[in-house]
Structure formats: C-alpha cells, structure tokens
Design an enzyme around this catalytic site. Structure first.
Site, short mmCIF file in Angstrom:
data_model
loop_
_atom_site.label_atom_id
_atom_site.label_comp_id
_atom_site.label_asym_id
_atom_site.label_seq_id
_atom_site.Cartn_x
_atom_site.Cartn_y
_atom_site.Cartn_z
CB SER A 152 -0.86 0.01 1.27
OG SER A 152 -1.38 1.30 1.50
CE1 TYR A 156 -3.70 -2.07 5.33
CE2 TYR A 156 -2.62 -0.03 4.64
CZ TYR A 156 -3.39 -1.15 4.34
OH TYR A 156 -3.83 -1.35 3.05
#
Ligand SMILES: NC(=O)c1ccc[n+]([C@@H]2O[C@H](COP(=O)([O-])OP(=O)(O)OC[C@H]3O[C@@H](n4cnc5c(N)ncnc54)[C@H](O)[C@@H]3O)[C@@H](O)[C@H]2O)c1
Length: 253
Positions: free
Chosen positions: A151, A163
């Site tokens: 990402s 994350y």
C-alpha cells in the site's frame, strides 16, 4: 509466463481487489484458486470466474494460521495439479493513533491486540502463504511469480502504525524472495496501490472522499482493474522481479 491455463492463487479473493484480480486473470484464461475467510463471498467470486470459462475453486482459510495455510496450498496442488502464482492480497485495517492525548490527558492508545491482529494477517499471513506457495511450486517443478500487495501507506501513514509496518514489511520481502527464489524459476514483485474504489472506500462519507480525491494529482481514485492489470503485467513479463510497482495516481504521503 502465459496466463492461459496457469493456476493462480489469490488470498482475500472473496471481494474487493482480490475479486477484481481474479476476474481479470480469468478473462485471460488463468485458473483461479481463491482463498478467503468468507465462504459466501468466495462462492460469488468462483462463479464470476467460471462465467469467464475457466476452472475456479474456493478455499476457506485464515492466512494467519499456519496449519490452515499448509492444508490449503496442499489442496490447491492436489486439485489443479500445478501452481504458477500467488497474489498475497488478504488484508485488514485496525486504524488508530499510537497515543492520543486531549487537554493533557491520555485518551487512547493503540492496543497490543490492535497492533498484533494487523501484523498477523497483513505480514505473517503473507509470509506463511509465500512460504507455502514457494514450497509447493518448487516441489511440483512449477515456475511462476508471487505478488505481494502492499500500500502507499508503507511510506508511513498517520493512524496506521500497525498497517504501515506490515505493508513496509511485505515490501521488504519482495527483493528477499526474488533473490532466494530466482534459482527455482520463481519471481517476486510487489504492488503498492494508492486509494482504490472498493467496498472499503465506498463506505466513506462523501465529504471525506472528496477531500481525499482532491489530494491525488490525477484527481480520482484508482479502479480495481488498474491494480489487476498491473498484476497481469507482472505474471506475463518474465524479466520483472524484486521490485515494487506503485499504482497511486502520483499521490505521495
Ligand atoms: N482498497 C484500497 O484502496 C487499497 C489501497 C492500498 C492497499 N490495499 C490492499 O489491497 C488488499 C485488498 O484490499 P481490499 O480493499 O480489496 O480489501 P477488502 O477488505 O475489500 O478485502 C480483503 C479480503 O481479505 C479477506 N481476509 C481478511 N482477513 C483474512 C484472513 N485472515 N484470511 C483470509 N482472508 C482474509 C477478507 O475476507 C476480504 O475478502 C489489502 O491487502 C489492502 O491492504 C487496498
């Protein structure tokens, strides 16, 4: 590598980017082994792939559980007779600031469980599936590629300690596996998407979406097919390995 008649496993294949990649690769003639926690969503994805005229099978599996992952990849090779690729796509979000103070008083912290759950799925899950896919491919004599979905947050996004750390981790695994697996004819690449139109972003408030889109140089979110076409390019081009492809409309965090 030709996608026609190759066998590709996709984790998180039940919805979102996983489903979009499955359908895109099915249209190119690939056979799909779709892995997810959600049985009903998996069944829908399998039907969508079969509608393109290819073989597709569902595997209910928690990518964070070693035994589940081992059994699943064994079953895939037993069912299809071969394995030519894996897209490590399953992922979850459990956002929050590491520490949050208001008026000098501690309001909230990122819980260890919040940290660990994301690391378990988004980092350990990628390791387990990558290890198992590589083992099966080598033992079966199959060449191909592994793709880790990272990402834009791998650069470090506020509110995403867990994350961002996991996505930086799966990006780091890309050159490691590319070097380690090249001798077996297995390539490894990563894709780092920016903001893409999926179920996740569709549930955001319109004002928040508008603000986010305004910050993207290309002034729009990406489409799932734009991630899927990057994945297809990786499988089809036998000289790309060990690198990340950023598909983010030029957005930088
Ligand atoms: N949508 C975006 O804008 C965006 C941007 C950058 C990166 N990504 C990454 O792309 C990937 C897919 O994102 P998405 O938007 O399609 O998400 P999504 O939530 O729509 O789909 C994720 C899928 O993974 C499955 N999953 C979750 N935990 C699992 C587990 N333990 N075992 C097996 N399956 C599990 C879910 O059931 C779901 O079907 C993720 O890795 C995400 O971090 C998405």
């Amino acid at each position: 590598m030709k996608l026609q008649d190759s066998v590709i496993a996709i984790t998180g294949g039940g919805q979102g980017l996983g489903r979009a990649m499955a359908e895109y690769l099915a249209a190119k003639g690939a056979k799909l082994a779709l892995i997810d926690l959600m049985e009903d969503k998996l069944a829908e994805s399998v039907e969508a792939c079969k509608a393109a005229g290819v073989e597709a099978k569902a595997y209910v599996c928690n990518v964070a559980k070693e035994e589940d992952v081992e059994n699943t990849f064994k079953a895939i090779v037993d069912d299809f007779g071969q394995l030519n690729g894996l897209i490590n796509n399953a992922g979850i979000l459990r956002d929050g600031l590491m520490v949050k103070y208001k008026d000098g008083k501690l309001e909230k912290r990122m819980e260890l469980s919040q940290w660990q759950s994301v690391i378990d799925v988004n980092l350990t899950g990628v390791f387990l599936c990558g290890r198992e896919a590589a083992t099966r491919m080598i033992e079966n004599g199959d060449k191909g590629a592994i793709i880790n979905i990272a990402s834009i947050s791998r650069a470090g996004n506020m509110g995403q300690s867990n994350y961002s750390a996991a996505k930086a981790g799966v990006s780091a695994l890309v050159p490691v596996w590319a070097k380690e697996l090249a001798r077996y004819g297995i390539r490894c690449m990563g894709i780092a998407p920016g903001f893409i139109e999926t179920e996740m972003t569709a549930s955001m408030k319109p004002e928040a979406l508008e603000k986010m889109t305004a910050g993207i140089p290309l002034k729009r979110m990406g489409k799932p097919e734009e991630i899927a076409s990057a994945a297809a390019f990786i499988f089809e081009n036998d000289y790309v390995s060990g690198r990340m492809i950023e598909v983010d409309g030029a957005l930088r965090l």
